[in-house]
Every structure is written in structure tokens, then in C-alpha cells.
Design an enzyme around this catalytic site. Structure first.
Site, PDB file in Angstrom:
ATOM      1  N   LYS B 106       3.224   3.523  -6.140  1.00 25.88           N
ATOM      2  CA  LYS B 106       2.746   4.115  -4.882  1.00 25.88           C
ATOM      3  C   LYS B 106       3.589   3.730  -3.667  1.00 25.88           C
ATOM      4  O   LYS B 106       3.596   4.428  -2.658  1.00 25.88           O
ATOM      5  CB  LYS B 106       1.291   3.673  -4.636  1.00 25.88           C
ATOM      6  CG  LYS B 106       0.325   4.193  -5.685  1.00 25.88           C
ATOM      7  CD  LYS B 106      -1.087   3.755  -5.382  1.00 25.88           C
ATOM      8  CE  LYS B 106      -1.416   2.378  -5.911  1.00 25.88           C
ATOM      9  NZ  LYS B 106      -1.472   2.343  -7.391  1.00 25.88           N
ATOM     10  N   GLU B 130       2.347  12.788  -8.922  1.00 28.28           N
ATOM     11  CA  GLU B 130       0.931  12.985  -9.275  1.00 28.28           C
ATOM     12  C   GLU B 130       0.271  11.688  -9.704  1.00 28.28           C
ATOM     13  O   GLU B 130      -0.882  11.406  -9.370  1.00 28.28           O
ATOM     14  CB  GLU B 130       0.841  14.010 -10.422  1.00 28.28           C
ATOM     15  CG  GLU B 130      -0.573  14.355 -10.854  1.00 28.28           C
ATOM     16  CD  GLU B 130      -1.316  15.160  -9.808  1.00 28.28           C
ATOM     17  OE1 GLU B 130      -1.031  16.355  -9.643  1.00 28.28           O
ATOM     18  OE2 GLU B 130      -2.187  14.571  -9.134  1.00 28.28           O
ATOM     19  N   GLY B 187     -11.062  -6.385 -18.581  1.00 30.83           N
ATOM     20  CA  GLY B 187      -9.771  -5.783 -18.267  1.00 30.83           C
ATOM     21  C   GLY B 187      -9.860  -4.716 -17.184  1.00 30.83           C
ATOM     22  O   GLY B 187      -8.908  -3.974 -16.945  1.00 30.83           O
ATOM     23  N   GLU B 190      -7.940  -7.207 -12.357  1.00 31.63           N
ATOM     24  CA  GLU B 190      -6.813  -8.079 -12.650  1.00 31.63           C
ATOM     25  C   GLU B 190      -7.163  -9.519 -12.316  1.00 31.63           C
ATOM     26  O   GLU B 190      -8.163  -9.796 -11.672  1.00 31.63           O
ATOM     27  CB  GLU B 190      -5.624  -7.648 -11.783  1.00 31.63           C
ATOM     28  CG  GLU B 190      -5.455  -6.147 -11.696  1.00 31.63           C
ATOM     29  CD  GLU B 190      -4.101  -5.689 -12.141  1.00 31.63           C
ATOM     30  OE1 GLU B 190      -3.233  -6.566 -12.322  1.00 31.63           O
ATOM     31  OE2 GLU B 190      -3.919  -4.481 -12.321  1.00 31.63           O
ATOM     32  N   ASP B 201      -5.670  -0.705  -2.373  1.00 32.31           N
ATOM     33  CA  ASP B 201      -5.267   0.281  -3.379  1.00 32.31           C
ATOM     34  C   ASP B 201      -5.795   1.673  -3.024  1.00 32.31           C
ATOM     35  O   ASP B 201      -5.038   2.654  -3.025  1.00 32.31           O
ATOM     36  CB  ASP B 201      -5.795  -0.149  -4.756  1.00 32.31           C
ATOM     37  CG  ASP B 201      -5.481   0.861  -5.831  1.00 32.31           C
ATOM     38  OD1 ASP B 201      -6.403   1.598  -6.246  1.00 32.31           O
ATOM     39  OD2 ASP B 201      -4.313   0.933  -6.237  1.00 32.31           O
ATOM     40  N   LYS B 205      -3.541   5.205  -1.752  1.00 29.12           N
ATOM     41  CA  LYS B 205      -3.702   6.551  -2.306  1.00 29.12           C
ATOM     42  C   LYS B 205      -4.060   7.548  -1.205  1.00 29.12           C
ATOM     43  O   LYS B 205      -3.550   8.666  -1.168  1.00 29.12           O
ATOM     44  CB  LYS B 205      -4.770   6.548  -3.406  1.00 29.12           C
ATOM     45  CG  LYS B 205      -4.333   5.743  -4.633  1.00 29.12           C
ATOM     46  CD  LYS B 205      -5.502   5.366  -5.510  1.00 29.12           C
ATOM     47  CE  LYS B 205      -5.044   4.513  -6.676  1.00 29.12           C
ATOM     48  NZ  LYS B 205      -6.169   3.918  -7.423  1.00 29.12           N
ATOM     49  N   GLY B 299      -5.434   3.347 -15.767  1.00 26.89           N
ATOM     50  CA  GLY B 299      -5.219   3.028 -17.184  1.00 26.89           C
ATOM     51  C   GLY B 299      -3.837   3.481 -17.570  1.00 26.89           C
ATOM     52  O   GLY B 299      -3.323   4.462 -17.022  1.00 26.89           O
TER      53      GLY B 299
END
Lengths: 175, 316
Positions: B106, B130, B187, B190, B201, B205, B299
Site C-alpha cells: 500500500k 486492486e 493468526g 500479528e 491500515d 486503504k 489473507g
């Protein structure tokens, strides 16, 4: 100048009265004193608000330059004016306040929130922390008479400690 | 297309794994310490085995990747802020050589959009990204289909880690630290979950979306976003919200006022109130009204699917 020569404008005001004798008279007398002509009164006794108040909708006529003074008189008589005007929409919204610092400043926060007349508190939910490590949460239900929620946010942010989190609704006023 | 993949984390490895099924050949892959190059196409299983056992993909120097005969550079190194290096530098090298680039990283798109545009203008290569927003969900493709001018606002749940934590806290009345530990074990979070729980994050975006919608009129970066995270929200807040008929979600918004990310009270039955790690994006289209896109936003395989969709478009 005779009254009949002054322009009369129609207005609607919404009140919430305590369920006590004499409340309706206490609300209507200031309107008449301020020169308003009562057109209709809708007194919804069957429709009690969450805070146990009775909604009253008053249609009246008065000269436009008298209207603000008329509303002030009604408020000064101790009557809760929820909405006043022809084209203003009252919006009800919920704001959630939480995070560190809120529990310590709770009294100050609640006093500050009640003192502001840009909005009316119609609901309040206070959760105090479960233990010494917990944080308090306050949910305010507000009615904002001119729908100006941006100002509500700005004012609340000033009242809150810097560490607090203000969680606003996604769609102000509800979908 | 012949692919050179920079970054052998979960996304890079998944692209390597999926590429041949999609009719593409991986001629080079590099991690932080080494590269593996084969102009005839690498053996994915062998590379993955070596990475798992030895901790690196090959024995060549990482830079040798750029000498391979590739058509598309896949930039899948970890997102970095401000200068967005080394990712931006990788993109620059590829475009200087007139190659195409597909980003999962990103950083370059969020933090250096104008510089990126300048590189594209001066190159025969093309850039697609994308995979940088909401994983497999085709946000960029949908915006492109209607045209950025048609989209007046975007809002959504763009971080699955934060959404998982909020929904678990609400449904089980558990404390934040407890749910975070649970998420890490699964999982879903993190070891250092900062970017996810502090809203960074989701904001990155949203900044990317804002840059695309602005079409160059206004350049957005992370520093200008209004960001509030979820770390300070206690269990009592979730209970109070529920009693008011609402639920708390970390919502990202792109609108006239720029980018805003923060916890919001969402009606329980609002389509935006997705649960668990799912993502959802709502586009406000001028002619078609609100449109929802929902699915897996993160993922390795999911993000790789978006990378390969971009590669397929470049191949047309």
C-alpha cells in the site's frame, strides 16, 4: 401600528411537558403574552416520551420578528422546547463516550452536557467501571433542534478529556 | 505474462503458488536476503520448500531479480510509510525499464501517489493496485467500471483484525487484551498489531481510494487522515451500545472532508455491520445509489487472487 397590518407567519413549536397539572397553561400563557395567535394545540397524553414527558405540538401565528422572543419566553417559563420553527428539523441522535479519563471526570462531563442549550438530553445511560482497571461508558440520547450534529460533536470533544473516545452514529439521526 | 515477485511473505508465496494455474510464469522471486531466477519459469513447489526449510527463496543476490526477463513486477514487500521504501524504489526500477507493476504494497499508492503518477507518465509500463484495498474485493475495478466521477463517497469496514476484536468483545463481553491474544493465536492479528488496531491500515486503504476518486485534483496521504483506533474501547461500551440497539465498528470513510477512520455506532441490522474478519465497502454511486461489496479483505491467497486479476487485465 395595528396588529392586522403586520405580517403574520405560521410556525410550529414542539414542547415536552412534565406530566403535572398546570403545565399546559404554563406553556401557552407566554405564547399569548408574546403576541402569538394560537391556531391549534395537539396534546399527546397517550404518547409519553422515554423520560416521562408529554409531547405537545402548537401551531401559532406571529410576526417573524417576534418569534425568537416568543420561544425565549416559553423557555424562561421552564418549558422544554424541543423544536421551534417552520423549516427546522429536530434530529435525535445517540453519542457514546468511553475510554480512559471518563470515569474520573464524570460529574463535570454530565454537568457540561446538561448545561448546553444547543441540544436537549432525552436519554442517558451511564456505566461505571466494573473494577479499578475498567473504563466508564456514557450513552447520550440528544435532540438537536436545528439538526447541526457537527457542532454537537465539536462541543462534546471540548468537554471530554483528551484520552476519551467519542463514538458517533454512522448515519446521524438514524437511517 | 512473466512475473517477477518481490517479497516472499504470505502474499508473495500465494502469487507464486497460484500463477501457473492462471496461465502465468514466475521467472524470478526475491525475499530480503536472496533471489531465485529462471527465465524458463521457477518450480513453485521447490521454491516454497526451500523458503520453508532454509528461510530464503534461493541463493542469488536479491538484486538479480531485476535482470530477469519479466513482464510484470509484483510488489509484495511489507507496507512502509512516508517514503514508502524500499517498495517505491522497486516500482521505480520496473517502470524505468518500461515494465508493468502490480502492487499489493500500500505504501507507494497511499504515501507517494503523485510521484507514482509521474513515473507512470514517463513510462510505457502500467500500474495496477486492486490488491492494496480490501484484498479480494474488487473495489478498484468497480470504481473504474462506473468511473471515479460517479462515486461521491465510500465507507466501509476495511480491517478484519479490528473488526474481529470488536465483534468478539461485543458478543462475548470479553476484555480487549483477552480478545487480542485470541486473535493472535488464530493468526488473525500479528505479533505487533498496531497498524490494525490503531486504524492505520484502514486509513491507508481509504487514502488510496481517496487518491483514485480525486483523479489528481487533490493528493491524499496518511498524515492528513483523521484516525481513531479501537484500543481504548472497553467492554462496557459494547454492552451500552447493544442496549441502545447499536454495535461498534471501526469504519473508514472517504468523502468531501477527506479520510476519516474511527469507531462508530452502527445499527445492528445495517449491512455495514459485518462480523468477524469480513470486510465490506459501500460505494455511493451518483446514478445507482448505495452499492455494497463484501468478502474477504485479507489473507495470502485472497490478496494473491486480486494480484492475479490485475495481471490478467494487463495481459488483455
Amino acid at each position: 401600528m395595528a396588529d392586522s397590518e403586520m405580517t403574520q407567519q405560521a410556525y410550529t413549536i414542539r414542547l415536552e411537558l412534565a406530566d403535572e397539572p398546570g403545565q399546559l397553561l404554563a406553556a401557552l400563557a407566554p405564547i399569548a403574552d408574546a403576541g402569538g395567535n394560537l391556531l391549534s394545540i395537539f396534546h399527546e397524553r397517550g404518547n409519553i416520551t422515554p423520560r416521562g414527558r408529554i409531547p405537545v405540538v402548537v401551531d401559532l401565528e406571529c410576526p417573524p420578528d417576534r418569534f425568537a422572543g416568543l420561544v425565549d419566553r416559553v423557555r424562561s417559563a421552564g418549558v422544554n422546547v424541543v423544536e421551534a420553527g417552520a423549516d427546522r428539523l429536530a434530529e435525535t441522535t445517540q453519542m457514546l463516550i468511553t475510554g480512559p479519563g471518563v470515569a474520573a471526570d464524570l460529574d463535570q462531563l454530565l454537568s457540561g452536557v446538561h448545561a448546553d442549550d444547543a441540544w436537549t438530553i432525552t436519554g442517558l445511560d451511564v456505566r461505571t467501571p466494573a473494577g479499578p482497571a475498567g473504563d466508564a461508558t456514557v450513552v447520550l440520547e440528544l435532540t438537536v433542534s436545528d439538526g447541526d450534529l457537527a457542532t454537537v460533536r465539536a462541543t462534546l470533544v471540548q468537554l471530554l478529556p483528551a484520552s476519551a473516545v467519542l463514538i458517533e452514529p454512522l448515519e446521524p439521526g438514524g437511517p | 505474462m512473466r512475473l517477477a515477485i518481490v517479497g516472499a511473505g504470505s502474499v508473495g508465496r500465494a502469487v507464486l503458488n497460484q500463477a501457473s494455474q492462471r496461465g502465468h510464469s514466475v521467472v524470478a522471486i526475491a525475499d530480503s536476503s536472496a533471489a531465485a531466477v529462471d527465465p524458463d519459469g521457477l518450480d513453485a513447489a521447490e521454491i516454497l520448500r526451500r523458503k520453508a526449510q532454509e528461510g530464503q527463496v534461493g541463493s542469488a543476490a536479491p538484486d538479480t531479480l531485476f535482470e530477469a526477463p519479466y513482464d510484470v513486477l509484483v510488489e509484495a514487500t511489507p507496507t512502509t510509510l512516508e517514503s514508502a521504501e524500499p517498495g517505491f524504489g522497486h516500482v521505480e526500477r520496473a517502470l524505468s525499464a518500461d515494465r508493468d507493476v502490480v502492487l499489493a504494497n500500500k505504501g507507494p499508492v497511499a504515501e507517494r501517489y503523485q510521484d507514482l503518477q509521474a513515473l507512470v507518465d514517463g513510462s510505457a509500463g502500467r500500474v495496477r493496485f486492486e490488491a492494496t484495498v480490501a484484498g479480494a474485493i474488487p473495489v478498484m475495478a468497480t470504481i473504474a467500471a462506473y468511473g471515479p466521477a460517479q462515486v461521491s463517497a465510500v465507507r466501509g469496514i476495511l480491517n478484519g483484525t479490528a473488526n474481529f476484536i470488536l465483534t468478539r468483545m461485543a458478543s462475548e463481553s470479553l476484555a480487549y487484551d483477552h480478545v487480542l491474544a485470541e486473535a493472535q493465536e488464530l493468526g488473525v492479528a500479528e505479533a505487533d498489531p498496531s497498524f490494525d488496531v490503531d486504524g492505520t491500515d484502514a486509513a491507508l486503504k481509504c487514502v488510496i481510494i481517496a487518491n483514485v476518486l480525486s483523479q489528481g485534483d487533490q493528493i491524499h496521504r496518511l498524515a492528513e487522515a483523521d484516525i481513531t483506533g479501537i484500543e481504548a474501547i472497553p467492554t462496557s461500551a459494547h454492552q451500552a451500545a447493544r442496549d441502545a440497539g447499536k454495535t461498534i465498528r471501526l469504519v473508514g470513510e472517504v468523502g468531501e472532508d477527506g479520510v476519516r477512520v474511527g469507531p462508530r455506532l452502527v445499527p445492528v441490522d445495517d449491512p455495514l455491520a459485518v462480523t468477524g474478519t469480513e470486510n465490506i465497502v459501500r460505494l455511493e454511486l451518483a446514478d445507482a445509489g448505495p452499492m455494497h461489496l463484501a468478502g474477504r479483505g485479507a489473507g495470502g491467497p485472497e490478496t494473491a487472487a486480486a494480484v492475479l486479476a490485475d495481471i490478467d487485465r494487463l495481459a488483455e
